[in-house]
Design a protein around this motif. Structure first.
Motif, short mmCIF file in Angstrom:
data_model
loop_
_atom_site.label_atom_id
_atom_site.label_comp_id
_atom_site.label_asym_id
_atom_site.label_seq_id
_atom_site.Cartn_x
_atom_site.Cartn_y
_atom_site.Cartn_z
N MET A 165 50.42 -51.34 12.16
CA MET A 165 51.71 -51.19 12.85
C MET A 165 52.78 -50.69 11.89
N GLU A 166 52.76 -51.20 10.66
CA GLU A 166 53.76 -50.76 9.69
C GLU A 166 53.58 -49.28 9.35
N ARG A 167 52.32 -48.85 9.21
CA ARG A 167 52.08 -47.42 8.95
C ARG A 167 52.54 -46.58 10.13
N LEU A 168 52.33 -47.11 11.32
CA LEU A 168 52.71 -46.37 12.52
C LEU A 168 54.21 -46.15 12.59
N ILE A 169 54.99 -47.22 12.37
CA ILE A 169 56.44 -47.05 12.50
C ILE A 169 57.02 -46.31 11.29
N GLN A 170 56.38 -46.44 10.12
CA GLN A 170 56.82 -45.65 8.97
C GLN A 170 56.55 -44.17 9.21
N GLY A 171 55.39 -43.88 9.79
CA GLY A 171 55.05 -42.49 10.06
C GLY A 171 55.93 -41.86 11.11
N TYR A 172 56.62 -42.69 11.88
CA TYR A 172 57.50 -42.16 12.94
C TYR A 172 58.86 -41.73 12.39
N GLU A 173 59.17 -42.14 11.15
CA GLU A 173 60.44 -41.74 10.55
C GLU A 173 60.53 -40.22 10.45
N PRO A 174 61.73 -39.66 10.61
CA PRO A 174 63.04 -40.32 10.58
C PRO A 174 63.49 -40.91 11.92
N TYR A 175 62.63 -40.85 12.95
CA TYR A 175 63.02 -41.41 14.23
C TYR A 175 62.90 -42.94 14.19
N PRO A 176 63.75 -43.66 14.92
CA PRO A 176 63.73 -45.13 14.89
C PRO A 176 62.49 -45.70 15.61
N ALA A 177 61.96 -46.80 15.07
CA ALA A 177 60.85 -47.51 15.69
C ALA A 177 60.87 -48.96 15.21
N LEU A 178 60.44 -49.87 16.07
CA LEU A 178 60.39 -51.28 15.70
C LEU A 178 59.30 -51.99 16.48
N VAL A 179 58.95 -53.18 15.99
CA VAL A 179 57.95 -54.04 16.64
C VAL A 179 58.65 -55.32 17.05
N PRO B 171 46.08 -63.83 7.21
CA PRO B 171 45.24 -62.76 6.63
C PRO B 171 44.35 -62.06 7.66
N ALA B 172 43.96 -62.79 8.71
CA ALA B 172 43.12 -62.17 9.74
C ALA B 172 43.86 -61.05 10.46
N MET B 173 45.19 -61.04 10.37
CA MET B 173 46.00 -60.02 11.05
C MET B 173 46.40 -58.89 10.11
N ASP B 174 45.88 -58.89 8.88
CA ASP B 174 46.29 -57.88 7.91
C ASP B 174 46.12 -56.46 8.43
N ALA B 175 44.96 -56.16 9.00
CA ALA B 175 44.69 -54.80 9.46
C ALA B 175 45.67 -54.41 10.57
N LEU B 176 45.91 -55.32 11.51
CA LEU B 176 46.84 -55.04 12.60
C LEU B 176 48.25 -54.83 12.07
#
Length: 276
Positions: free
Chosen positions: A108-122, A99-104
Motif C-alpha cells: 500500500m505504501e508503494r502504491l500511494i508513493q507511486g501515485y505522487e505527485p497526486y494525493p493518496a491516502l489509506v 509482521p504478518a501484514m508487512d507485505a500488505l
C-alpha cells in the motif's frame, strides 16, 4: 515518504444480549429480502429461516456464514453473528503493524508513493488515516496542529471549520457528498463510532467564505470534483476509493485507499511542477 497514524478507533461488534436469530432478521430486513428469497439463495427453506430467526432452531456455523454472505454482511459483523450463535469468530483481525501484514502494508505504501505527485491516502472504517503520501501532506499545509495529532481523521480534517473546509471552493457540494457516503456506511456497518463521527462533522457550520463559488466558470467534469485553494491557486480533484476483494481478515476488509486524480490540465501541470 508516508505517514502511518496510530490509535485507530475499533468498530464495535453486535449489540450485547441479542441472539443470532434477531441479528439475522435485522440484516435480512435491512437488505429488504424475504425469508423465502433468502432461503432460495442459501439453499435452505423459509421454514428453517423462520425457526432460526425466532430462536427455535440453532443454525450451524456453515449456515450462519452462508446467510451472512447472501445478506452481504460486513466481515466484522459476520464474526459477531458467529459469536451470537455460540461459535468462534471465523475471520481474524490482525493489526496492520503485525509482521504478518508487512507485505500488505509495504504494498500500500508503494502504491500511494507511486501515485505522487497526486494525493493518496489509506483509511480504515472510521476514516482514521493510516498512511498518506506527500500529495496529501501538501494539501494539509496550514492546518492547525491539534487537527494533525494522531489519530488523524480524514473526515474531521476535511470538514472542520479550521481544517480544509474554508479552502474548499465547492464545500456545500463536497460536504454533501461526504456526508451521504458516511450515511451509506453507517447503514452497512451499524457502527456507533462512525455515527458519532458523522454527528460531529455534520454539526460543523459551513464557513461563509467557503460557500459555493458561483463566480467560477463552469467546467465539464466526469465526476464531482473537490475544488480547493492552495498557495493562491484553485486545484481540482476527482476522488476514487479502492477496497480489497474477498477479504479474509477484518482489518483488510475495512481498509480503503483513496486517490485524488487531477480534474483539469491546470491542476495536473501545477502538481508536476512542484518539487516535494
Amino acid at each position: 515518504m508516508t505517514r502511518v497514524a496510530s490509535g485507530a478507533v475499533p468498530l464495535p461488534t453486535a449489540p450485547p444480549g441479542k441472539g443470532v436469530g434477531p441479528l439475522l432478521r435485522g440484516w435480512r430486513e435491512q437488505r429488504r429480502v424475504s425469508q423465502l428469497e433468502l432461503a432460495l439463495r442459501a439453499g435452505s427453506s423459509a421454514r428453517h429461516i423462520s425457526f432460526v430467526e425466532t430462536g427455535r432452531s440453532r443454525p450451524s456455523e456453515e449456515m450462519v456464514l452462508r446467510l451472512a454472505e447472501h445478506l452481504d454482511v460486513p466481515v466484522r459483523e459476520r464474526n459477531a453473528l458467529l459469536l451470537a450463535a455460540g461459535y468462534a469468530p471465523h475471520y481474524p483481525e490482525t493489526p496492520l503493524g503485525d509482521p504478518a501484514m508487512d507485505a500488505l502494508r509495504q504494498g500500500m505504501e508503494r502504491l500511494i508513493q507511486g501515485y505522487e505527485p497526486y494525493p493518496a491516502l489509506v483509511v480504515d472504517a472510521t476514516y482514521t488515516v493510516l498512511a498518506a503520501n506527500r500529495g496529501i501532506t501538501m494539501l494539509l499545509d496550514g492546518v492547525p496542529g491539534f487537527l494533525l495529532e494522531p489519530p488523524l481523521n480524514a473526515m474531521r480534517l476535511t470538514l472542520h471549520p479550521q481544517g480544509l473546509a474554508p479552502r474548499i471552493r465547492n464545500l456545500r457540494e463536497w460536504r454533501g457528498h461526504l456526508l451521504a457516503q458516511m450515511e451509506r456506511q453507517i447503514a452497512l456497518h451499524r457502527s456507533d463510532a462512525l455515527r458519532a463521527l458523522y454527528e460531529e462533522v455534520a454539526a460543523h457550520p459551513v464557513p461563509e467564505r467557503a460557500a459555493d463559488d458561483e463566480s467560477a466558470e463552469p467546467v465539464a467534469h466526469f465526476a464531482l470534483p473537490m475544488r480547493i485553494e492552495h498557495e493562491g491557486r484553485v486545484l481540482s480533484f476527482i476522488s476514487s476509493i479502492s477496497t480489497f476483494n474477498t477479504p479474509m481478515d477484518v482489518t483488510v476488509a475495512e481498509l480503503a485507499i483513496e486517490t485524488f486524480l487531477p480534474a483539469d490540465p491546470a491542476t495536473a501541470k501545477h502538481l508536476h511542477e512542484m518539487h516535494f
